[in-house]
Design an enzyme around this catalytic site. Structure first.
Site, short mmCIF file in Angstrom:
data_model
loop_
_atom_site.label_atom_id
_atom_site.label_comp_id
_atom_site.label_asym_id
_atom_site.label_seq_id
_atom_site.Cartn_x
_atom_site.Cartn_y
_atom_site.Cartn_z
NE ARG A 23 49.54 -27.88 -14.18
CZ ARG A 23 49.02 -27.80 -12.95
NH1 ARG A 23 49.26 -26.73 -12.20
NH2 ARG A 23 48.29 -28.77 -12.46
CE1 TYR A 397 80.78 -60.26 -30.37
CE2 TYR A 397 81.43 -58.15 -31.30
CZ TYR A 397 80.51 -59.18 -31.19
OH TYR A 397 79.33 -59.11 -31.87
C1 UD1 Z 1 45.07 -30.79 -6.23
C2 UD1 Z 1 43.95 -30.34 -5.30
C3 UD1 Z 1 44.37 -29.08 -4.58
C4 UD1 Z 1 45.64 -29.34 -3.82
C5 UD1 Z 1 46.73 -29.88 -4.74
C6 UD1 Z 1 47.92 -30.32 -3.93
C7 UD1 Z 1 41.90 -31.05 -6.41
C8 UD1 Z 1 40.69 -30.61 -7.15
N1 UD1 Z 1 42.76 -30.09 -6.06
O1 UD1 Z 1 45.26 -29.75 -7.19
O2 UD1 Z 1 43.36 -28.67 -3.65
O3 UD1 Z 1 46.08 -28.15 -3.18
O4 UD1 Z 1 46.25 -31.02 -5.46
O5 UD1 Z 1 48.98 -30.66 -4.75
O6 UD1 Z 1 42.04 -32.23 -6.12
N2 UD1 Z 1 43.90 -37.01 -11.03
C9 UD1 Z 1 43.33 -38.17 -11.52
N3 UD1 Z 1 42.24 -38.09 -12.33
C10 UD1 Z 1 41.69 -36.90 -12.68
C11 UD1 Z 1 42.28 -35.72 -12.20
C12 UD1 Z 1 43.38 -35.80 -11.36
O7 UD1 Z 1 43.79 -39.27 -11.21
O8 UD1 Z 1 40.70 -36.93 -13.41
C13 UD1 Z 1 45.06 -37.10 -10.15
C14 UD1 Z 1 46.30 -36.49 -10.75
O9 UD1 Z 1 47.04 -37.46 -11.46
C15 UD1 Z 1 47.05 -35.98 -9.52
C16 UD1 Z 1 45.94 -35.71 -8.52
O10 UD1 Z 1 44.80 -36.36 -8.98
O11 UD1 Z 1 47.91 -36.94 -8.97
C17 UD1 Z 1 45.65 -34.22 -8.39
O12 UD1 Z 1 45.37 -33.67 -9.66
P1 UD1 Z 1 46.09 -32.35 -10.16
O13 UD1 Z 1 45.54 -32.00 -11.47
O14 UD1 Z 1 47.55 -32.46 -10.01
O15 UD1 Z 1 45.48 -31.33 -9.07
P2 UD1 Z 1 46.11 -29.98 -8.57
O16 UD1 Z 1 45.69 -28.90 -9.50
O17 UD1 Z 1 47.52 -30.14 -8.29
CA CA Z 2 49.09 -31.60 -8.60
#
Ligand code: UD1
Ligand code: CA
Length: 497
Positions: A23, A397
Site C-alpha cells: 500500500r 579548488y
Molecule cells: C496486523 C494484525 C492486525 C493488527 C494490525 C496492527 C495480523 C494478521 N494482523 O494487521 O490484527 O490490528 O497488524 O497494525 O497480524 N509481516 C511479515 N511477514 C509476513 C506478513 C507480515 O514479516 O509474511 C510483518 C509486516 O512486515 C508487518 C507485520 O508483520 O510489520 C504486520 O503485517 P501487516 O500486513 O502490516 O498486517 P496488518 O494488516 O497491518
Molecule cells: Ca500493518
C-alpha cells in the site's frame, strides 16, 4: 512484578518486518520509510531497546538487502532472519523463533510498522503480562475508527477470547472498537508450540499471528489483553497518508516535550523536530524551522524563521535566521543569516558572524570574526577578530585538488578579494579591494593585486554622442570649468557596514 530487579524485562525481541508494504506503492521497503529522523523499524527498535533483551531478531523479506544494510547501521546487534515467502505474520514469528532455538522466557513480538510505540507502553505491557502470570498477552487500544485492524473479542467476564481480522469478522465483531496493536508478549516455548499448529483458513490464506490467542484460551492457558493508555501509540502505518499522520503525531509529541522543557515554539504547525534532537530552554524556534538528525541547540538561541539544521551544534545565545546548515558548529552568540548555507566542517567561534548570502565549508571562523555579506569560505582557517569584506571568495579548488587558506587574527580582507589557495594572509594584514591574492601577505602588510586604474578622458562624449550619459558628462564638464578637481580616492581596503 515478579521479575527480580536488574533482570531484563524480556529475554528476546522479535520485530516483524518482512511484509512488502504494497500500500506504500514504493520501491523502498515499507519499514525503511522515515519520520521524525528514524525509519519505521528504527522507531520500533528504539522503543524496545531499553527493555534490555539479550536477543533481538528482525524478520526481513521484501527488500531484504536494503533492510539488512539499514539494520547493520542502526542495530548491529540485531539478528536479521530471512522469511523467504511472506506467508503471514504468524509464519514470520515462527521463522524468527526457529532462528534462535535456545531463546526461552518472555519474548516481545512487534509489527515493524508501528512508529509511535513508546518504551513506557511496552514496559506496562510486560508488567501486566508478568502480573497476570500470562503465557500470551496482546496489546490493544480503543480507537474511534477500527477499520482494517484486528478486533479483540472478549467473553462476558471481559477475558480475551480471540483476535479476529476484519476480513474474517462477523458484522457484530466489526462493531468492536478494541483493536489489536500488533504487539505481543509471549512465553517463547508456548509461542513456538502454538505457531507450529496454525492453519491458513482465513480470507487471506495466511498464517496469522493473531490466531495464536484462541487455541491458548481454549486450552485453558492464562492469557491477557492489555489496553494501551494512549491509543495513538499503537497506530500502524500502511500507506503514505498514514505515514503523514504518524509523522504529525510524532512531531506534536516532540514539540510538546520541548515546550514543557522551556523551549518557545512559535508555530508548532510549521516546526519539525526529529526525535534525536536536543534543544535548551529559552531557545526560540521561529516558524518554518526544521531540526534534524543529531542537531543540538543550547539555551537562549533563536532559530528561524525558515531554517533547516541537519546534524548541527548551535551554542547558547546564537541565532540562525533563514538559513540551511549541514554539519555545522555554531558557537555561542554567533549569528548566521539571513540566507546563508553552512556546510559540513564549518565551525563558527564565539560571537562570530556568517551574514547574508554566505556559503561556508570546512571553514573555521575565529572568535568575533565576521563574514558579513556574499562570500564563499571553503577550506579556510580564519583567526580572531578578522573581517572578510563583501563578495570575498576563498578560491579553494584548482580543478584537481582542494587547498587551504589561512587568514590571521584581526586581518581585514578587502571587498571582492579572491584568496587563491593555498595562501596565507598574516595576522593584522590587509588586502586591497578587488585583489586576486595568489601569494602570502605577511603580517601587518597590505596585499594589493589588481590592475592600476586608467581613465580615458572624454571617452563618453566622443564614443557615445547624444546619449544621456554624454549629456550628463557635458553638463558636468561645464560645471567643472574653473572649479578644481575631484576629491582624493581611498584605496578601498575593505567594505564594512
Ligand atoms: C496486523 C494484525 C492486525 C493488527 C494490525 C496492527 C495480523 C494478521 N494482523 O494487521 O490484527 O490490528 O497488524 O497494525 O497480524 N509481516 C511479515 N511477514 C509476513 C506478513 C507480515 O514479516 O509474511 C510483518 C509486516 O512486515 C508487518 C507485520 O508483520 O510489520 C504486520 O503485517 P501487516 O500486513 O502490516 O498486517 P496488518 O494488516 O497491518
Ligand atoms: Ca500493518
Amino acid at each position: 512484578m515478579s521479575r527480580p530487579a536488574g533482570q531484563p524485562a524480556v529475554a528476546g525481541v522479535v520485530v516483524l518486518a518482512a511484509g512488502q508494504g504494497t500500500r506504500m506503492r514504493s520501491s523502498t521497503p515499507k519499514v525503511l520509510h522515515t519520520l521524525g529522523g528514524r525509519s519505521l523499524v528504527g522507531h520500533v527498535l528504539a522503543a524496545a531497546a531499553p527493555l534490555g533483551a539479550g536477543t533481538t531478531v528482525v524478520v526481513v523479506g521484501s527488500g531484504r538487502d536494503q533492510v539488512e544494510a539499514h539494520l547493520a547501521e542502526i542495530a548491529p546487534a540485531a539478528v536479521a532472519v530471512v522469511q523467504e515467502q511472506q506467508l503471514g505474520s504468524g509464519h514470520a514469528a515462527e521463522v524468527a523463533l526457529a532462528a534462535v532455538p535456545d531463546l526461552e522466557g518472555p519474548v516481545l513480538v512487534l509489527n515493524g510498522d508501528s512508529p509511535l510505540l513508546t518504551t513506557g507502553t511496552l514496559e506496562a505491557l510486560v508488567a501486566a503480562h508478568d502480573a497476570a502470570g500470562s503465557v500470551f498477552t496482546v496489546l490493544t487500544a480503543e480507537v474511534e475508527d477500527p477499520t482494517g485492524l484486528g478486533r479483540i473479542v472478549r467473553d462476558e467476564q471481559g477475558a480475551p477470547r480471540a483476535i479476529v481480522e476484519e476480513r474474517d469478522a462477523t458484522d457484530e465483531q466489526r462493531a468492536i472498537r478494541e483493536v489489536n496493536a500488533g504487539v505481543y508478549v509471549a512465553n517463547a516455548g508456548t509461542l513456538r508450540r502454538v505457531l507450529a499448529g496454525l492453519g491458513t483458513s482465513n480470507a487471506q490464506g495466511e498464517q496469522y499471528l493473531t490466531d495464536a490467542l484462541a487455541p491458548l484460551v481454549e486450552g485453558g492457558a492464562p492469557t491477557a489483553a492489555v489496553r494501551a493508555e494512549d491509543p495513538d501509540d499503537v497506530l500502524g502505518c500502511n500507506d503514505r497518508r498514514e505515514l503523514a499522520e504518524r509523522r504529525r503525531t510524532l512531531n506534536d509529541r516532540v514539540l510538546d516535550d520541548l515546550m514543557r522543557a522551556g523551549v518557545t515554539v512559535v508555530d508548532p504547525q510549521t516546526t519539525w523536530v526529529d526525535v534525536t534532537v536536543a534543544v535548551g530552554n529559552d531557545t526560540v524556534l521561529e516558524p518554518g524551522t526544521q531540526l534534524r538528525g543529531t542537531t543540538t541547540i543550547g539555551s537562549g538561541a533563536v532559530v528561524g524563521p525558515d531554517t533547516t539544521l541537519v546534524d548541527c551544534v548551535v551554542d547558547d545565545g546564537a541565532s540562525v535566521v533563514r538559513s540551511h546548515c549541514l554539519g555545522a558548529v555554531i558557537g555561542p552568540e554567533a549569528t548566521v543569516g539571513p540566507f546563508s548555507y553552512l556546510r559540513p566542517g564549518t565551525r563558527l567561534g564565539r560571537g562570530s558572524k556568517a551574514g547574508a548570502f554566505v556559503e561556508t565549508k570546512n571553514a573555521e571562523v575565529g572568535e568575533g570574526s565576521k563574514v558579513p555579506h556574499l562570500s564563499y569560505v571553503g577550506d579556510a582557517t580564519i583567526g580572531r577578530g578578522a573581517n572578510i569584506g563583501a563578495a570575498t571568495v576563498f578560491v579553494n579548488y584548482d580543478g584537481v585538488a582542494k587547498h587551504r587558506t589561512t587568514v590571521g587574527d584581526h586581518a581585514r580582507i578587502g571587498s571582492d578579494t579572491m584568496l587563491v589557495a593555498p595562501v596565507t594572509v598574516g595576522d593584522g594584514a590587509y588586502t586591497a579591494a578587488g585583489s586576486v591574492i595568489t601569494s602570502d601577505v605577511p603580517p601587518g602588510a597590505i596585499g594589493v593585486a589588481r590592475a592600476p586604474q586608467r581613465n580615458v578622458a572624454g571617452w563618453v562624449r566622443r564614443r557615445r554622442p547624444g546619449s544621456p550619459a554624454a549629456e550628463a558628462a557635458a553638463a558636468a564638464d561645464g560645471r567643472a570649468e574653473g572649479s578644481g578637481t575631484n576629491a582624493p580616492k581611498n584605496i578601498g581596503a575593505d567594505h564594512d557596514s
